[in-house]
Design a protein around this motif. Structure first.
Motif, PDB file in Angstrom:
ATOM      1  N   GLY A  32       0.887  -1.114  -0.043  1.00 57.85           N
ATOM      2  CA  GLY A  32       0.029  -0.100  -0.129  1.00 57.85           C
ATOM      3  C   GLY A  32       0.932   1.269  -0.036  1.00 57.85           C
ATOM      4  N   ILE A  33       0.411   2.407  -0.817  1.00 55.67           N
ATOM      5  CA  ILE A  33       1.243   3.455  -0.979  1.00 55.67           C
ATOM      6  C   ILE A  33       0.371   4.733  -0.679  1.00 55.67           C
ATOM      7  CG2 ILE A  33       2.691   4.744  -2.364  1.00 55.67           C
ATOM      8  CD1 ILE A  33       3.787   2.486  -3.932  1.00 55.67           C
ATOM      9  N   ASP A  34       0.906   5.690   0.019  1.00 53.16           N
ATOM     10  CA  ASP A  34      -0.066   6.730   0.377  1.00 53.16           C
ATOM     11  C   ASP A  34       0.392   7.809  -0.533  1.00 53.16           C
ATOM     12  OD1 ASP A  34      -1.408   8.785   1.356  1.00 53.16           O
ATOM     13  OD2 ASP A  34      -0.474   9.059   3.022  1.00 53.16           O
ATOM     14  N   MET A  35       0.281   7.621  -2.071  1.00 54.63           N
ATOM     15  CA  MET A  35       0.719   8.672  -2.937  1.00 54.63           C
ATOM     16  C   MET A  35      -0.395   8.147  -4.084  1.00 54.63           C
ATOM     17  SD  MET A  35       3.032  10.687  -1.856  1.00 54.63           S
ATOM     18  CE  MET A  35       3.975  11.230  -3.530  1.00 54.63           C
ATOM     19  N   PRO A  36      -0.573   9.349  -4.950  1.00 53.15           N
ATOM     20  CA  PRO A  36      -1.411   9.092  -6.096  1.00 53.15           C
ATOM     21  C   PRO A  36      -0.782   8.203  -7.053  1.00 53.15           C
ATOM     22  CG  PRO A  36      -1.326  11.390  -5.715  1.00 53.15           C
ATOM     23  CD  PRO A  36      -0.180  10.899  -4.846  1.00 53.15           C
ATOM     24  N   ILE A  37      -1.588   7.159  -7.511  1.00 54.52           N
ATOM     25  CA  ILE A  37      -0.960   6.173  -8.550  1.00 54.52           C
ATOM     26  C   ILE A  37      -2.011   6.218  -9.669  1.00 54.52           C
ATOM     27  CG2 ILE A  37       0.090   4.154  -8.937  1.00 54.52           C
ATOM     28  CD1 ILE A  37       0.037   3.403  -5.763  1.00 54.52           C
ATOM     29  N   GLY A  38      -1.565   6.393 -10.853  1.00 54.39           N
ATOM     30  CA  GLY A  38      -2.674   6.581 -11.847  1.00 54.39           C
ATOM     31  C   GLY A  38      -2.959   8.095 -12.082  1.00 54.39           C
ATOM     32  N   LEU A  39      -2.387   8.829 -12.816  1.00 58.79           N
ATOM     33  CA  LEU A  39      -2.529  10.223 -13.099  1.00 58.79           C
ATOM     34  C   LEU A  39      -3.506  10.767 -14.049  1.00 58.79           C
ATOM     35  CD1 LEU A  39       1.040  11.534 -12.210  1.00 58.79           C
ATOM     36  CD2 LEU A  39      -0.675  11.463 -10.770  1.00 58.79           C
ATOM     37  N   PRO A  40      -4.529  11.647 -13.801  1.00 59.74           N
ATOM     38  CA  PRO A  40      -5.334  12.137 -14.838  1.00 59.74           C
ATOM     39  C   PRO A  40      -4.702  12.689 -16.050  1.00 59.74           C
ATOM     40  CG  PRO A  40      -5.406  13.186 -12.787  1.00 59.74           C
ATOM     41  CD  PRO A  40      -4.484  12.429 -12.605  1.00 59.74           C
ATOM     42  N   ASP A  41      -5.032  12.703 -17.250  1.00 60.66           N
ATOM     43  CA  ASP A  41      -4.547  13.641 -18.252  1.00 60.66           C
ATOM     44  C   ASP A  41      -5.419  14.981 -18.106  1.00 60.66           C
ATOM     45  OD1 ASP A  41      -3.086  11.537 -19.415  1.00 60.66           O
ATOM     46  OD2 ASP A  41      -5.101  10.710 -19.594  1.00 60.66           O
ATOM     47  N   ALA A  42      -6.414  14.968 -17.617  1.00 63.25           N
ATOM     48  CA  ALA A  42      -7.220  16.156 -17.686  1.00 63.25           C
ATOM     49  C   ALA A  42      -8.450  16.084 -16.584  1.00 63.25           C
ATOM     50  CB  ALA A  42      -8.093  16.686 -18.930  1.00 63.25           C
ATOM     51  N   GLY A  43      -8.669  17.223 -15.855  1.00 65.00           N
ATOM     52  CA  GLY A  43      -9.829  17.087 -14.783  1.00 65.00           C
ATOM     53  C   GLY A  43      -9.368  16.504 -13.645  1.00 65.00           C
ATOM     54  N   ARG A  44     -10.297  16.061 -12.894  1.00 66.27           N
ATOM     55  CA  ARG A  44      -9.827  15.470 -11.472  1.00 66.27           C
ATOM     56  C   ARG A  44     -10.116  13.974 -11.517  1.00 66.27           C
ATOM     57  NH1 ARG A  44      -5.904  18.527 -10.005  1.00 66.27           N
ATOM     58  NH2 ARG A  44      -6.565  20.696  -9.610  1.00 66.27           N
ATOM     59  N   ILE A 117      -1.114  -0.953  -4.243  1.00 64.05           N
ATOM     60  CA  ILE A 117      -2.395  -0.298  -4.479  1.00 64.05           C
ATOM     61  C   ILE A 117      -2.268   1.103  -3.681  1.00 64.05           C
ATOM     62  CG2 ILE A 117      -3.760  -2.118  -4.029  1.00 64.05           C
ATOM     63  CD1 ILE A 117      -4.258  -1.614  -1.156  1.00 64.05           C
ATOM     64  N   GLU A 118      -2.954   1.991  -4.233  1.00 63.68           N
ATOM     65  CA  GLU A 118      -3.068   3.481  -3.511  1.00 63.68           C
ATOM     66  C   GLU A 118      -4.020   3.361  -2.289  1.00 63.68           C
ATOM     67  OE1 GLU A 118      -4.402   8.085  -4.377  1.00 63.68           O
ATOM     68  OE2 GLU A 118      -3.847   6.739  -6.086  1.00 63.68           O
ATOM     69  N   VAL A 119      -3.578   4.156  -1.351  1.00 69.77           N
ATOM     70  CA  VAL A 119      -4.445   4.030   0.193  1.00 69.77           C
ATOM     71  C   VAL A 119      -4.141   5.355   0.708  1.00 69.77           C
ATOM     72  CG1 VAL A 119      -4.550   2.747   2.456  1.00 69.77           C
ATOM     73  CG2 VAL A 119      -3.666   1.556   0.527  1.00 69.77           C
ATOM     74  N   HIS A 120      -5.411   5.859   1.177  1.00 71.42           N
ATOM     75  CA  HIS A 120      -5.097   7.363   1.945  1.00 71.42           C
ATOM     76  C   HIS A 120      -5.454   6.859   3.566  1.00 71.42           C
ATOM     77  CE1 HIS A 120      -6.225  11.163   3.381  1.00 71.42           C
ATOM     78  NE2 HIS A 120      -5.870  11.774   2.521  1.00 71.42           N
ATOM     79  N   PRO A 121      -4.515   7.183   4.302  1.00 74.50           N
ATOM     80  CA  PRO A 121      -4.699   6.756   5.899  1.00 74.50           C
ATOM     81  C   PRO A 121      -6.041   7.303   6.393  1.00 74.50           C
ATOM     82  CG  PRO A 121      -2.616   7.496   5.549  1.00 74.50           C
ATOM     83  CD  PRO A 121      -3.202   7.837   3.984  1.00 74.50           C
TER      84      PRO A 121
END
Length: 211
Positions: A32-44, A117-121
């Motif tokens: 698990g990683i507390d960082m964005p994985i998979g970045l948008p090309d536009a928008g949110r 996986i991406e995780v937010h604490p």
């Protein structure tokens, strides 16, 4: 790193170093990683929008992942310009300061030794409790509540974490333990994602925050 009802702490200067040291403690099924994985090309990303809504009083801890062009930008000015152009809003200096780490994760996950996986604490703590934890993790009450919830969930943080205990901030230890809790849930098939169906952008990664 959660292993049954025991917790072990490792640290390193790079993500690869942390994982390599963790592998010496126990085999890793899910990272698990507390960082964005998979970045948008536009928008949110839907993951960030849904996580903010779910976080309630802790919504400020969820920041919106920058667009890929902003992460690759050579300066904050250019990153902010790209964000306004592609996402329709500005970019904080704090978010841009994370760009080197985001790039590190973005590169490393392609060759990761196991599932990542991406995780937010705070989203993980909300899943443990059933609702967002109202007290900030930077307060005594908030830290105590989170440590107790982790113990109730089977992740016991010992008073002595060895070398890690002398270099890591207490809130970072709590966050890492919450991320490990979600990684363990993912390994057992119990974790759920935000959004329910991960998004895929041009990088091909299924972007989602797991809990």
């Amino acid at each position: 790193l959660a292993d049954g009802d025991a917790a072990h702490g490792v640290f390193g200067r790079t993500l690869a170093e942390v994982v390599e040291r963790a592998c010496r403690v126990a085999p890793l099924e899910v990272i698990g990683i507390d960082m964005p994985i998979g970045l948008p090309d536009a928008g949110r990303r839907a993951a960030d929008v849904e996580a903010k809504a779910l976080a309630g009083p802790r919504r400020s801890s969820v920041f919106l992942a920058p667009v890929r062009a902003a992460v690759a930008a050579p300066s904050y000015v250019e990153a902010a310009r790209q964000t306004r152009l592609l996402a329709g809003e500005g970019l904080s200096a704090q978010a841009y300061a994370l760009a080197p780490r985001i790039r590190e994760v973005d590169s490393w996950v392609r060759g990761a030794p196991t599932t990542v996986i991406e995780v937010h604490p705070e989203i993980s703590f909300a899943a443990m409790v059933g609702h967002p934890v109202p007290a900030s993790k930077h307060t005594w009450a908030g830290a105590t509540q989170r440590r107790q919830r982790l113990a109730d969930a089977g992740v016991v943080l010992p008073d002595d974490l060895g070398e890690v205990g002398s270099v890591a901030a207490s809130d970072d230890v709590l966050d890492a333990a919450a991320v490990a809790w979600t990684a363990r849930r993912h390994a057992s098939g119990q974790a759920r994602s935000l959004p329910a169906r991960p998004e895929t952008f041009s990088d091909g990664w299924p972007a989602a925050i797991w809990r």
